[in-house]
Design an enzyme around this catalytic site. Structure first.
Site, PDB file in Angstrom:
ATOM      1  N   LYS A 155       0.844  -1.187   0.000  1.00 36.65           N
ATOM      2  CA  LYS A 155       0.000   0.000   0.000  1.00 36.65           C
ATOM      3  C   LYS A 155       0.882   1.241   0.000  1.00 36.65           C
ATOM      4  O   LYS A 155       2.056   1.111   0.357  1.00 36.65           O
ATOM      5  CB  LYS A 155      -0.936  -0.017   1.204  1.00 36.65           C
ATOM      6  CG  LYS A 155      -0.236  -0.208   2.561  1.00 36.65           C
ATOM      7  CD  LYS A 155      -0.086   1.018   3.381  1.00 36.65           C
ATOM      8  CE  LYS A 155       1.224   1.687   3.291  1.00 36.65           C
ATOM      9  NZ  LYS A 155       1.561   2.620   4.320  1.00 36.65           N
ATOM     10  N   HIS A 185      -0.612  -4.426   6.212  1.00 32.04           N
ATOM     11  CA  HIS A 185      -0.069  -5.229   7.308  1.00 32.04           C
ATOM     12  C   HIS A 185      -0.900  -5.147   8.597  1.00 32.04           C
ATOM     13  O   HIS A 185      -0.801  -6.021   9.445  1.00 32.04           O
ATOM     14  CB  HIS A 185       1.412  -4.908   7.563  1.00 32.04           C
ATOM     15  CG  HIS A 185       1.654  -3.657   8.353  1.00 32.04           C
ATOM     16  ND1 HIS A 185       1.714  -2.423   7.790  1.00 32.04           N
ATOM     17  CD2 HIS A 185       1.858  -3.465   9.677  1.00 32.04           C
ATOM     18  CE1 HIS A 185       1.941  -1.525   8.720  1.00 32.04           C
ATOM     19  NE2 HIS A 185       2.042  -2.128   9.892  1.00 32.04           N
ATOM     20  N   GLU A 223       1.595   8.449  16.353  1.00 29.46           N
ATOM     21  CA  GLU A 223       2.970   7.936  16.320  1.00 29.46           C
ATOM     22  C   GLU A 223       3.931   9.022  16.794  1.00 29.46           C
ATOM     23  O   GLU A 223       3.754  10.194  16.447  1.00 29.46           O
ATOM     24  CB  GLU A 223       3.352   7.525  14.894  1.00 29.46           C
ATOM     25  CG  GLU A 223       2.519   6.389  14.349  1.00 29.46           C
ATOM     26  CD  GLU A 223       2.973   5.963  12.957  1.00 29.46           C
ATOM     27  OE1 GLU A 223       3.584   4.892  12.841  1.00 29.46           O
ATOM     28  OE2 GLU A 223       2.731   6.715  12.001  1.00 29.46           O
ATOM     29  N   ASP A 242      -1.311   7.307   3.469  1.00 30.85           N
ATOM     30  CA  ASP A 242      -0.359   6.364   4.079  1.00 30.85           C
ATOM     31  C   ASP A 242      -1.034   5.495   5.140  1.00 30.85           C
ATOM     32  O   ASP A 242      -0.720   4.318   5.280  1.00 30.85           O
ATOM     33  CB  ASP A 242       0.791   7.173   4.707  1.00 30.85           C
ATOM     34  CG  ASP A 242       1.898   6.283   5.265  1.00 30.85           C
ATOM     35  OD1 ASP A 242       2.249   5.289   4.597  1.00 30.85           O
ATOM     36  OD2 ASP A 242       2.407   6.576   6.372  1.00 30.85           O
ATOM     37  N   HIS A 247      -4.617   1.336   6.291  1.00 26.20           N
ATOM     38  CA  HIS A 247      -4.758   0.603   7.544  1.00 26.20           C
ATOM     39  C   HIS A 247      -6.046   0.906   8.323  1.00 26.20           C
ATOM     40  O   HIS A 247      -6.729   0.009   8.790  1.00 26.20           O
ATOM     41  CB  HIS A 247      -3.587   0.923   8.472  1.00 26.20           C
ATOM     42  CG  HIS A 247      -2.253   0.722   7.835  1.00 26.20           C
ATOM     43  ND1 HIS A 247      -1.964  -0.355   7.048  1.00 26.20           N
ATOM     44  CD2 HIS A 247      -1.103   1.454   7.891  1.00 26.20           C
ATOM     45  CE1 HIS A 247      -0.705  -0.286   6.655  1.00 26.20           C
ATOM     46  NE2 HIS A 247      -0.166   0.810   7.143  1.00 26.20           N
TER      47      HIS A 247
HETATM   48  C1  BG6 Z   1       3.168   1.961   7.522  1.00 26.98           C
HETATM   49  C2  BG6 Z   1       3.218   3.435   7.254  1.00 26.98           C
HETATM   50  O1  BG6 Z   1       2.377   1.320   6.566  1.00 26.98           O
HETATM   51  O2  BG6 Z   1       2.628   1.740   8.813  1.00 26.98           O
HETATM   52  C3  BG6 Z   1       4.080   4.111   8.308  1.00 26.98           C
HETATM   53  O3  BG6 Z   1       3.769   3.668   5.959  1.00 26.98           O
HETATM   54  C4  BG6 Z   1       3.593   3.780   9.688  1.00 26.98           C
HETATM   55  O4  BG6 Z   1       4.088   5.529   8.093  1.00 26.98           O
HETATM   56  C5  BG6 Z   1       3.425   2.275   9.847  1.00 26.98           C
HETATM   57  O5  BG6 Z   1       4.534   4.268  10.621  1.00 26.98           O
HETATM   58  C6  BG6 Z   1       2.761   1.922  11.171  1.00 26.98           C
HETATM   59  O6  BG6 Z   1       2.743   0.530  11.305  1.00 26.98           O
HETATM   60  P1  BG6 Z   1       2.931  -0.165  12.733  1.00 26.98           P
HETATM   61  O7  BG6 Z   1       2.705  -1.623  12.495  1.00 26.98           O
HETATM   62  O8  BG6 Z   1       4.301   0.167  13.207  1.00 26.98           O
HETATM   63  O9  BG6 Z   1       1.873   0.465  13.594  1.00 26.98           O
END
Ligand code: BG6
Length: 485
Positions: A155, A185, A223, A242, A247
């Site tokens: 993605k 993911h 984050e 993003d 997600h």
């Molecule tokens: C990614 C984004 O797909 O997911 C990032 O591109 C983000 O910007 C990340 O930080 C967050 O994933 P996780 O699993 O660390 O929460």
């Protein structure tokens, strides 16, 4: 014919031998997740014979790629780094310089195949930005690497409806839909899958899972990380593409979907896509965009860029179950805390029977909270009696954490699980062409007319305007109380 138990066992048997062709193999995602993930799958016995051909536009020798991979696995891998396990894994790695063209790639793949048998399968993992995806697909076609192949696409898939349609059409010229695995993911996280288990494997929750009992839902993924080394990718993408269209919308679908007739790819996809079709277009007035102070100084960011590093929005799902229940989504970079929570707020009861000052309702509604972190915590908060005289109440909670159960060591990290599923041809947790296009359609009004990004200080919770968006409710984070131990 295999029975249900056999079918379940079949899904967890190691997949066929594979050559994994990793595009973008020197990039951030490959180093943080994909290489450490493949290493873990290998040492945990989840792969049968496997070779990894890394490629990108960088020139590198096999030895240099192995050093890069080792450093990545040492820095980002899980558990103790074992030299013997590493020695076995690194022999599986080779590199081909992408600028040498399709034939060099084809040669590298056939060399790898010669080592593990020509009947092995191929998994092409496209860890590349949306703009580069079409070129990689063409390279695969020119290299004659489409047979016995599956292709995993990262993605964001496209950058809007038109580009996603174009990319889907282009991919379908080269691959059949059942060869394509559009990855997100978040759907591979144990905690996300636990939403399905909790909702559908129990009698307790499903009857109250609707507008009759639920007041609103929050999906909140702040984050602390900034764009750190991903400036040019991020500047062309932004928080909405993003994180949200990808997600957060996917997680929303797990929360909102109807019970599928079976836990199988088609049945789950049908229900998820019904949610996407019921979502109303995101109205710019329901959105707060933000940008952290100092974003323009990040390498790779265009001077004067208006890209958002923060977004909070309200989504509406116009169906029988959810009509009138707002879903509030929030995510951003450079914020005060990192967390990934889904919070279901239940409707408040009438409080008239409790005496003044008893504390009922004082700390907001009862909540069911999912933490999408590795510990997969769940909390059910409620008002209970404070011990002692009279009738004073306090907010209490029942909590669960994956760390408390014996099988926690079996956990696969999200990418590990999804790579393994893709190798086994299991589409359950992947997205279809139609699903992705539906989401871009929902996103269109906001993409066409985005509100200005408001600057916020790093280390804050984002622009204060986000509080008006959710009023009279309040963002759950930062939590008033910490999770227990
Ligand atoms: C990614 C984004 O797909 O997911 C990032 O591109 C983000 O910007 C990340 O930080 C967050 O994933 P996780 O699993 O660390 O929460």
């Amino acid at each position: 014919m295999i029975g249900p138990q056999d079918a379940a066992a079949d899904r967890i048997a190691p997949p066929d031998p594979h050559v994994v062709v990793l595009f973008g193999a020197s990039g951030d995602l490959a180093r943080r997740k994909l290489l450490p993930g493949l290493f873990h799958l290998d040492r945990a016995g989840h792969l049968s014979d496997c070779r990894v051909v890394g490629t990108s536009l960088e020139a590198m020798s096999d030895a240099e790629f192995r050093i890069l991979a080792r450093e990545a696995c040492e820095q980002f891998g899980r558990g103790r780094f074992d030299e013997e396990e590493w020695d076995r894994f690194e022999r599986r790695l080779s590199w081909v310089d992408g600028s040498l063209g399709p034939m060099a790639l084809a040669d590298a793949v056939s060399e790898a195949e010669a080592e593990i048998g020509e009947r092995s399968r191929r998994l092409h993992y496209l860890s590349v930005p949306p703009a580069a995806a079409a070129q990689v697909i063409r390279t695969l076609a020119d290299a004659g690497l489409t047979e016995r192949s599956r292709v995993v696409m990262e993605k964001p898939f496209g950058t809007d409806l038109a580009s996603a349609r174009e990319l889907n059409a282009m991919v379908h010229e080269v691959f059949e839909e059942d060869q394509v695995f559009r990855i997100d993911h978040f759907l591979g996280k144990e905690a996300a899958l636990n939403i399905l288990a909790l909702r559908f494997a129990n009698g307790l929750f499903e009857p109250i899972w609707s507008r009759n009992f639920i007041d609103h839902v929050q999906i909140d993924v702040p984050e602390t990380l900034t764009v750190e080394g991903r400036g040019s990718f991020y500047d062309a993408t932004g928080a909405f593409r993003d994180m949200v269209v990808t997600h957060l919308f996917q997680v929303l679908a797990f929360v909102a979907m109807e019970p599928p007739v079976e836990l199988a790819p088609k049945a789950i996809t049908v229900e998820k896509e019904k949610v996407f079709r019921s979502m109303k277009g995101i109205r710019p007035r329901d959105v707060v965009r933000g940008q952290y102070e100092g974003y323009h100084d990040e390498p790779g960011v265009e001077p004067g860029s208006g890209t958002e590093t923060f977004i909070a929005l309200e989504c509406r799902i116009d169906n029988w179950r959810w009509s009138g229940v707002p879903f509030y989504l929030r995510t951003g970079k450079g914020l005060a805390e990192g967390a990934r929570i889904i919070s279901i707020a239940f409707r408040e009861p009438p409080k008239s029977m409790f005496p003044e000052g008893s504390g009922v309702g004082l700390k907001g509604p009862d909540h069911l909270t999912f933490d999408l972190d590795e510990s997969s915590r769940i909390s059910l908060s409620y008002y209970g009696k404070r011990p002692g005289p009279g009738m004073l109440v306090d907010k209490l909670s029942m909590q669960f954490s994956l760390n408390e159960i014996e099988t926690q060591g079996d956990t696969l990290e999200a990418y590990e699980r999804l790579i393994r599923d893709a190798m086994g041809g299991d589409h359950t947790l992947f997205n279809t062409a139609e699903g992705i296009e539906e989401l871009w359609n929902t996103a269109a009004p906001m993409l066409e007319d985005p509100p200005e990004a408001i600057v916020y200080p790093r280390g804050s919770w984002g622009p204060v305007e986000m509080h008006d968006l959710i009023a009279p409710h309040r963002w759950r984070l930062p939590f008033q109380r910490r999770w227990r131990g």
